[in-house]
Structure formats: C-alpha cells, structure tokens
Design an enzyme around this catalytic site. Sequence first.
Site, PDB file in Angstrom:
ATOM      1  N   GLU A 575       9.768  12.122   5.922  1.00 42.34           N
ATOM      2  CA  GLU A 575       8.520  11.551   6.168  1.00 42.34           C
ATOM      3  C   GLU A 575       8.209  11.514   7.694  1.00 42.34           C
ATOM      4  OE1 GLU A 575       7.937   7.549   5.192  1.00 42.34           O
ATOM      5  OE2 GLU A 575       8.278   7.608   3.006  1.00 42.34           O
ATOM      6  N   GLU A 623      -4.524   5.100   1.521  1.00 45.78           N
ATOM      7  CA  GLU A 623      -4.320   4.551   0.408  1.00 45.78           C
ATOM      8  C   GLU A 623      -4.534   2.961   0.512  1.00 45.78           C
ATOM      9  OE1 GLU A 623      -0.217   5.630  -1.340  1.00 45.78           O
ATOM     10  OE2 GLU A 623      -0.296   6.633   0.632  1.00 45.78           O
ATOM     11  N   LYS A 626      -2.116  -0.301  -0.090  1.00 45.26           N
ATOM     12  CA  LYS A 626      -0.597  -0.453   0.507  1.00 45.26           C
ATOM     13  C   LYS A 626      -0.457  -1.816   1.211  1.00 45.26           C
ATOM     14  CE  LYS A 626       1.879   2.502   2.199  1.00 45.26           C
ATOM     15  NZ  LYS A 626       2.893   3.337   2.953  1.00 45.26           N
ATOM     16  N   GLU A 632      -0.917   1.020   7.835  1.00 43.75           N
ATOM     17  CA  GLU A 632      -0.343   1.554   6.483  1.00 43.75           C
ATOM     18  C   GLU A 632      -1.100   2.229   5.658  1.00 43.75           C
ATOM     19  OE1 GLU A 632       2.919   1.932   5.729  1.00 43.75           O
ATOM     20  OE2 GLU A 632       3.455   0.800   7.744  1.00 43.75           O
TER      21      GLU A 632
END
Length: 650
Positions: A575, A623, A626, A632
């Site tokens: 990541e 997203e 999250k 985030e």
Amino acid sequence: MIGNDLPSKSDVVQLYKSNGITDMRIYLPDVEAMNALRGTGIGLIVGVANDILIDLAANPASAASWVDANVKPFVPAVNIKYIAVGNEISGEPTQNILPVMQNINAALAAASITGVKASTAVKLDVVTNTFPPSAGVFAAPYMTAVAKLLASTGAPLLANIYPYFAYIGNKKDISLNYATFQAGTTVPDPNTGLVYTNLFDAMVDSVYAALDKAGAAGVSIVVSESGWPSAGGDSATIDIARTYVQNLIKHAKKGTPKRPGVIETYVFAMFNENQKPGEATEQNFGAFYPNKTAVYPINFQYSGEFSTDGKLAGTTMARRQGVASMLTIALIIGAFASAPTTVQSIGVCYGVLGNNLPSRSEVVQLYKSKGINGMRIYYPDKEALNALRNSGIGLILDVGDQLSYLAASSSNAAAWVRDNVKPYYPAVNIKYIAVGNEVEGGATNSILPAIRNVNSALASSGLGAIKASTAVKFDVISNSYPPSAGVFRDAYMKDIARYLASTGAPLLANVYPYFAYRGNPRDISLNYATFRPGTTVRDPNNGLTYTNLFDAMVDAVYAALEKASAGNVKVVVSESGWPSAGGFGASVDNARAYNQGLIDHVGRATPKRPGALEAYIFAMFNENQKNGDPTERNFGLFYPNKSPVYPIRF
C-alpha cells in the site's frame, strides 16, 4: 559471446541501460559480465554449462561449490533471478537435469540465498502433439518430473521459442503473417474453442497444456529465447526480423488465449556474432551490430506502453546450438503505460467500503482499460475473484479476519486454500497471500504459524508458485533515520523475516510518506515527501543519497531485513498513497504529485536496491463508508462513478 569484434562487458551493460532493457541472460557465469552488472538492477538468468551437469548431478558438494563461486559473491548486488540448469539438453544427459536442479536448490538454501529460482531451458521439441495447442504433452517422462519439481519450488519453466524455425520448416501450412504477429490468419482450437491469431500464442499454449497434463498447472513459462534472423537464410531479412521482434514486444503484454496477462520473454540476441557455428542465420539474430548500432529500428518500450514479455512453446523447431550468444535482451512489461517500470511494478488496491461503488466486473474492466496489471483485495471476495478470471491481473489476496483461524491448525489452512485459492488459480493470477494486514498487539503471535500453515496448504495443493507473506505497517521499524539504521522493533518480525527468506516470499510493507510528513512537517518538506525536486538527504553510514522520503522508508525496511539475517528478502510495497481531501496536506495537487511520482519512480527503485520495485497504490476508489479520519475516505484515484479524481498517466 561468440564473436571477435564485440564490445566490452561494461559497454554492453551500459547499452542495456541506455536502451531501457531491464533483464539479461548469460549462458555461463562470466565474472566480468556479472561484475559489470553490480548495482544496475538488471535482472539476470545465469546458465550452468551443459558439460558440467553430470558432475553436479552426482555430487551435491560440486553443486554447492558452483553456487559458492558463481552466485554467492554477486547477490544481491547482481539481481540474479533464475539459474538455467543446462540449455536445450537432449538424449541421455536429460537424466541429469532433475538431480542438478535439486542439488542447486539445496545449495541455494544452505547458502541462505532466496529469490533465486533453479530451472532448465528447453527446446520446443520437449512437447509433442502441438496442434491443436490443447493437445500438447511432454514427449518424455523426465519432463513430467522436472515440471513437478518446478511446481513445488515456484520456479518457472524456461522455454526457447522460435516461430521462425517452425515457419521455414512448414511454409505450406504456416503463413508468414501468422508467424510474425501480422493480421490475416485465425486458427480455432476445436477442443477448447480458443482462437489463435499468431503462432507464438499457439506454441506457448501447447506447453501450458503439457504442464497441465503433467500435474503442474501452476508453473509459469519464461521464454528464455525468441527471435528472428535478419540475414543468412530463408525468410531472414531486416524487415521480417524487425516485424517479428517489434510485434513480440507489442503483443507479449497481452499473454495468450489460455493464459492472458504478461509473460516474461528474452529476445535472442543482443548482437550479431561472427563466430557462431552452424547456419549463416545463426550469426544474424542480433538486435545490434558489434559497433553498438541498431540492425533495425526497434522500440523496446513500444509506444511508451510497456516493455515486453511473452511466452512461447510447442511446435517442433530447428535444432539450436547448446550454448548460444552470451547476452540476450530481456524486455519485461511494466504496469502503467507511461512509467519506465519493469514487469508489474505498479498495482492498485481495491477496497470496497462504500455503498456507491461499481460492480466487481465493472471494476476489473476499469483496471484493464487503464492498463493496471496488479490488484490487491482485502478478503476472498468471490465476485471479484470470478471477475478476475483470465484477466491476467496479478493479485494480492488477503485472508481477511481469518488470521487466528489459520494459525490454529494446518487443517484450517488447508480448508481455506481449498475454498478460496484452488477454485480460482491459475485462471486468476494470484501472486501473494497476505496473511494479516497491519496486525498489532497479541495477534502478532498468530502471524508466523498462520503463514506456515498456509504455505503447507499451498504446497500440498500443488500451488507452490503462490507466496504467503504478511502486510506490515511501517512502525514495525524503529530507528528509521538514517535509513541504514533501520531495525525491527519486535522479535516476532525477525522470525517472520527469516521464514520469508527460507520460502523466497517477499515482505509486504504498507509505506505512507503522507503520514510521516503530516506528523513532522517541520523536518520533512512537502517536496521530499511527494517526489518533487529540491531536497537531498545523505545517509552518513553508507553515503547513499536520498531525494525522496519513499526511498528512505523502503531502504529502512531493507536495513532491518539485513539485520534480521534476511537480506535477500525483497520488499513489495503493498500500500502507498496520498489523500486528495479531508486533512492536513491532503489536496488534489499533492495527491496527483505523489501518485504520479510513485508511478514514474518505481522502475528505478531505491538507492540501496536499484532496479524495479513492485508497489500497489492505495486506493482505486474514494470509499464513503471507511472509518477514521476524513482522509481515509479520500485516497482514491477514481470517484465511485469511475471518473478520475485527478488526471494521472497509467
């Protein structure tokens, strides 16, 4: 090298670098060539001479001496990927191949050399019944035994593939267009319904069919030679040679009908060699003349898209010499069109914590349309796995919340592999199993037993090519400045590192310069954190110079691995990313600068480990469900409607 007018080894290595050629094959362990390769990052196939196989087969001590003399002094400064145990062995000496591979493997393990795979380079006549491709089968039992060993070690089969020889041997049935990737011929396989538009694909898939029948379906093929002569014989012209080689470069990123996706291929050869024996064509396979000028114009990174790769296998081909030219071009495919990276250097993490995201099939199509060749998913999402079938996209598959279950017993791990891996592989190109993601506290005690159990389950299922590891946060490292001071904070990480060294698996590391910058903007400049120019940091312990924080962080992990006696374990960045909104330093401009910088940078890797680095950008989508800090929810490259958050060159 079989010529009396060829450049020095150092000149040759420089020619590879100046043309963006990222891999090389040499047919003997040439000390001068290997010294010239130090620190270049160029991936290498090293050959074991045919005439010493009988000794290495009979004497494990001889194999150990060969490794001590020809591998150990050079790794990791020389990026040795494969050892080719013999080249195109035929007749009775074929019985030596398997024991030599076994002895070399044992010697590598005893020397704590991981990541170097022992295989053998075969002629295409090891396969019979090559038409249709699905009928391919190994001609002799020794190849079945070799294939099964490769399946158990995760090594590829090296195959020398020449549509040229098949074409000149059967012009009545094989058209020049079909042999050189040009349009005009379509050949269906009546057994599978797969359709072939070129001979290369048909040959490759006949070898895959043979591997399937040998119980070694998980073994990949590396095409260790392929080319077309530019002079000296039938259909050997500059125009045809250029057409074949350039089309190979263009085509190989697509894979074959049976195995779509990239294939690693080595073009034969770097130079025309005036002292090669045999037909006149043998002296004219080179991409360059000995004076280093090109025989014909060739783009090694085809339209900025990818360098190449390809696999070939199957039809009977004309006999080649047992030891060919010393240097061979390797053209390894990258993941993003504009990035000067090598094979599958960049992937993108696919998270699904949103209530407005596209369907799994739409997501896979978006990856393909953007040329993204790697994906990470965080649990065995069956819909996503099914959508990935035959896409060729390389996959990191996380185990989700099953860590303690997998650690508890080998039978649990066997059931997990049976249900979540075996039904999909090899149609889904699963590369790594991430056994836990950023595990903390007491649960860290479950990581190593779970990895061991998963590895055992993979091996017993014939899936040894898939590597089990774990994904760690950067805070497993302490003393990360200067990078050379990096050391694992906790003892459990040293045990994991040593185990990975024994299996040849990489360490998966989540590396985020964003969080380091956000936590210390006084000492870390934004430019240094986002691959922008303006900052140079020197490591006083080794003299290495850093121009970006990402490299410094990754090299701190490498330093920790070395201190844990696992210096040969590679790092895969599982990541890395930068948020475009929601917090300090989180903007569209900064996110674009970081992610584009990462894409453009990974082909060079780090000062401590030059070469290509495999990295996965977090994440594909913003997203909206999250948890945590607002950043985030804003790491995505795309909005849920599939439009880009910012322009980025894939």
